[in-house]
Design an enzyme around this catalytic site. Structure first.
Site, PDB file in Angstrom:
ATOM      1  CD  GLU A 122      11.041   4.555   2.787  1.00 58.08           C
ATOM      2  OE1 GLU A 122      10.261   4.665   3.745  1.00 58.08           O
ATOM      3  OE2 GLU A 122      10.665   4.280   1.637  1.00 58.08           O
ATOM      4  CD  GLU A 138      11.333   2.190  -3.332  1.00 57.01           C
ATOM      5  OE1 GLU A 138      10.308   2.858  -3.082  1.00 57.01           O
ATOM      6  OE2 GLU A 138      11.956   1.564  -2.456  1.00 57.01           O
TER       7      GLU A 138
HETATM    8  O1  G3I Z   1      -2.118  -7.253   2.266  1.00 56.27           O
HETATM    9  C1  G3I Z   1      -3.208  -6.394   2.606  1.00 56.27           C
HETATM   10  C2  G3I Z   1      -4.518  -7.021   2.210  1.00 56.27           C
HETATM   11  O2  G3I Z   1      -4.695  -8.191   2.963  1.00 56.27           O
HETATM   12  C3  G3I Z   1      -5.625  -6.011   2.446  1.00 56.27           C
HETATM   13  O3  G3I Z   1      -6.826  -6.537   1.985  1.00 56.27           O
HETATM   14  C4  G3I Z   1      -5.353  -4.709   1.720  1.00 56.27           C
HETATM   15  C5  G3I Z   1      -6.418  -3.643   1.981  1.00 56.27           C
HETATM   16  O4  G3I Z   1      -5.874  -2.353   2.063  1.00 56.27           O
HETATM   17  O5  G3I Z   1      -4.122  -4.212   2.157  1.00 56.27           O
HETATM   18  C6  G3I Z   1      -3.041  -5.079   1.859  1.00 56.27           C
HETATM   19  O6  G3I Z   1      -1.850  -4.509   2.299  1.00 56.27           O
HETATM   20  C7  G3I Z   1      -1.377  -3.406   1.516  1.00 56.27           C
HETATM   21  C8  G3I Z   1      -0.019  -3.768   0.978  1.00 56.27           C
HETATM   22  O7  G3I Z   1       0.523  -2.671   0.296  1.00 56.27           O
HETATM   23  C9  G3I Z   1      -0.054  -4.970   0.029  1.00 56.27           C
HETATM   24  O8  G3I Z   1      -0.881  -4.698  -1.071  1.00 56.27           O
HETATM   25  C10 G3I Z   1      -1.274  -2.185   2.419  1.00 56.27           C
HETATM   26  O9  G3I Z   1      -2.577  -1.780   2.821  1.00 56.27           O
HETATM   27  C11 G3I Z   1      -0.595  -1.061   1.683  1.00 56.27           C
HETATM   28  O10 G3I Z   1      -0.339   0.007   2.576  1.00 56.27           O
HETATM   29  C12 G3I Z   1       0.738  -1.541   1.116  1.00 56.27           C
HETATM   30  O11 G3I Z   1       1.302  -0.467   0.389  1.00 56.27           O
HETATM   31  C13 G3I Z   1       2.652  -0.635  -0.013  1.00 56.27           C
HETATM   32  C14 G3I Z   1       3.514   0.386   0.703  1.00 56.27           C
HETATM   33  O12 G3I Z   1       4.858   0.269   0.227  1.00 56.27           O
HETATM   34  C15 G3I Z   1       3.543   0.195   2.213  1.00 56.27           C
HETATM   35  O13 G3I Z   1       4.363   1.147   2.822  1.00 56.27           O
HETATM   36  C16 G3I Z   1       2.710  -0.395  -1.513  1.00 56.27           C
HETATM   37  O14 G3I Z   1       2.005  -1.444  -2.194  1.00 56.27           O
HETATM   38  C17 G3I Z   1       4.165  -0.365  -1.986  1.00 56.27           C
HETATM   39  O15 G3I Z   1       4.199   0.070  -3.318  1.00 56.27           O
HETATM   40  C18 G3I Z   1       4.942   0.622  -1.140  1.00 56.27           C
HETATM   41  O16 G3I Z   1       6.304   0.596  -1.536  1.00 56.27           O
HETATM   42  C19 G3I Z   1       7.165   1.517  -0.854  1.00 56.27           C
HETATM   43  C20 G3I Z   1       8.524   0.866  -0.760  1.00 56.27           C
HETATM   44  O17 G3I Z   1       8.421  -0.395  -0.131  1.00 56.27           O
HETATM   45  C21 G3I Z   1       9.504   1.758  -0.002  1.00 56.27           C
HETATM   46  N1  G3I Z   1       9.546   3.088  -0.586  1.00 56.27           N
HETATM   47  C22 G3I Z   1       8.263   3.743  -0.787  1.00 56.27           C
HETATM   48  C23 G3I Z   1       7.330   2.853  -1.600  1.00 56.27           C
HETATM   49  C24 G3I Z   1       6.021   3.555  -1.881  1.00 56.27           C
HETATM   50  O18 G3I Z   1       5.330   3.825  -0.702  1.00 56.27           O
END
Ligand code: G3I
Length: 349
Positions: free
Chosen positions: A150, A260
């Site tokens: 990105e 993705e």
């Molecule tokens: O690990 C913490 C946990 O400790 C906490 O309790 C919880 C509460 O919100 O959050 C957890 O972290 C989350 C993490 O995923 C793991 O589950 C984050 O809040 C959350 O923002 C994060 O989201 C991920 C996101 O990337 C972050 O940018 C999504 O799961 C994941 O699907 C998404 O994947 C991205 C690719 O890497 C890049 N391209 C876009 C794609 C979709 O956004």
């Protein structure tokens, strides 16, 4: 009736993958079984990102990365590594002078004081060390790395800047992308190196910006093997535009992979929750079918190699909370109980 395997259906054309979360490879649930049966290429949804692994120059947390790689190997799955350089889920300490405390809130609000940045040389050393150390640990096991993720701005249609929440260009200069690819090639010469981004298959200016950028990098001998189309698309997006994008990138002499994919039921700007009925699921099924026909054609032309979905069951998709928190969506091939949806049946006959 026994359900056919998705990856078996397409194996003469391309690999079919999915992202997996920690509960899927460190546990055994319905979704784990679906992953084993339908996908031959896996990528971790979160646990291989820099923020989870790189705690300090000599402080690496390998636990979940190791578990993920072991699960893939035990189940004979190809592995994609996501990712080395990204502006999100990064390790904020990497940008800072030694001794400057990491304040995550400031970091996420883009409030880092440039006076606290470490020197360019130190940041480069830290990044190269990260790439080298990951490759040393998993070399020979990783099929493909997202080296830079990105990096193209949605506003400038050029490399992201601090205004787009990326510090990489600001601290290392515009050749941070070239350096990351050169370091990755040196560290693991046999693996595929990918530049990965979203909206390439939907926004003409962003697609053109990526085309121009990769063309320039290739002319300088930078080892970009493949462009990754994330394909976070929706049921309204144009399939001919997607096919045109794959062909356009193919002209650069790189491979194209889908990294993705899911198909949301909502346009980005739509806020109202919809009733998900058979008609809506049929529209989604038709869109999946059309996309997979494009993939088949482009694989036959030797351009497209892999198709990776961003999840298995609807209830675990990141789209349930994006862009409208809590609204829900149903963008994947299996429903919340792991039952195949009409879109699955449209692509596996
Ligand atoms: O690990 C913490 C946990 O400790 C906490 O309790 C919880 C509460 O919100 O959050 C957890 O972290 C989350 C993490 O995923 C793991 O589950 C984050 O809040 C959350 O923002 C994060 O989201 C991920 C996101 O990337 C972050 O940018 C999504 O799961 C994941 O699907 C998404 O994947 C991205 C690719 O890497 C890049 N391209 C876009 C794609 C979709 O956004």
């Amino acid at each position: 009736m026994e359900i056919k395997s998705l990856y078996e259906e397409y194996k003469q054309y391309f690999n079919v993958g999915t992202c997996v979360g920690v509960p899927h490879f460190n546990g055994n649930n319905t979704e784990t079984e679906l992953i084993k049966k339908h996908f031959n290429l896996l990528v971790a949804e979160n646990c291989t990102k820099m923020m989870y692994i790189y705690r300090g120059l000599n402080d690496f947390n390998w636990k979940e990365g190791d578990d993920f790689v072991r699960f893939c190997q035990e189940n004979n799955k190809l592995i994609r590594w996501h990712n080395f350089v990204w502006h999100a889920q990064t390790a904020p300490w990497i940008f800072l002078k030694e001794g400057v405390p990491v304040n995550m809130k400031d970091f996420f609000q883009n409030n880092i004081n440039p006076a606290d940045y470490a020197s360019k040389e130190l940041i480069e050393k830290r990044l190269q060390h990260y790439i080298q150390t990951v490759c040393d640990r998993y070399k020979g096991k990783i099929y493909s790395y997202d080296v830079v993720n990105e990096c193209i701005s949605d506003k400038l249609f050029a490399l992201r800047t601090r205004e787009d929440h990326s510090l990489w260009q600001e601290v290392m200069g515009p050749d941070y992308v070239s350096k990351a690819f050169l370091w990755a090639r040196e560290a693991d010469p046999d693996a595929e190196l990918v530049i990965n981004d979203y909206n390439l298959e939907t926004i003409p200016q962003k697609r053109q910006a990526m085309f121009d950028f990769v063309k320039e990098q290739k002319s300088k001998g930078i080892p970009i093997d493949t462009i990754g189309l994330q394909m976070h698309i929706n049921i309204f997006d144009s399939v001919p535009f997607i096919e045109e994008t794959i062909e356009m990138f193919g002209k650069l002499g790189v491979n194209v992979i889908v990294t993705e994919m899911e198909i949301s039921l909502y346009r980005f700007e739509e806020k109202e929750k919809k009733i998900i009925d058979a008609d809506l699921l049929k529209v989604q099924a038709d869109k999946y079918y059309e996309c997979f026909e494009v993939f088949r054609r482009q694989a036959q032309k030797g351009i497209l190699k892999d198709v990776v979905l961003w999840g298995v069951q609807d209830n675990h998709s990141w789209k349930n909370d994006f862009p409208v928190p809590g609204r829900g969506d149903a963008p994947l091939l299996f429903d919340k109980d792991g039952k195949p949806k009409p879109c699955f049946n449209a692509i596996v006959k």
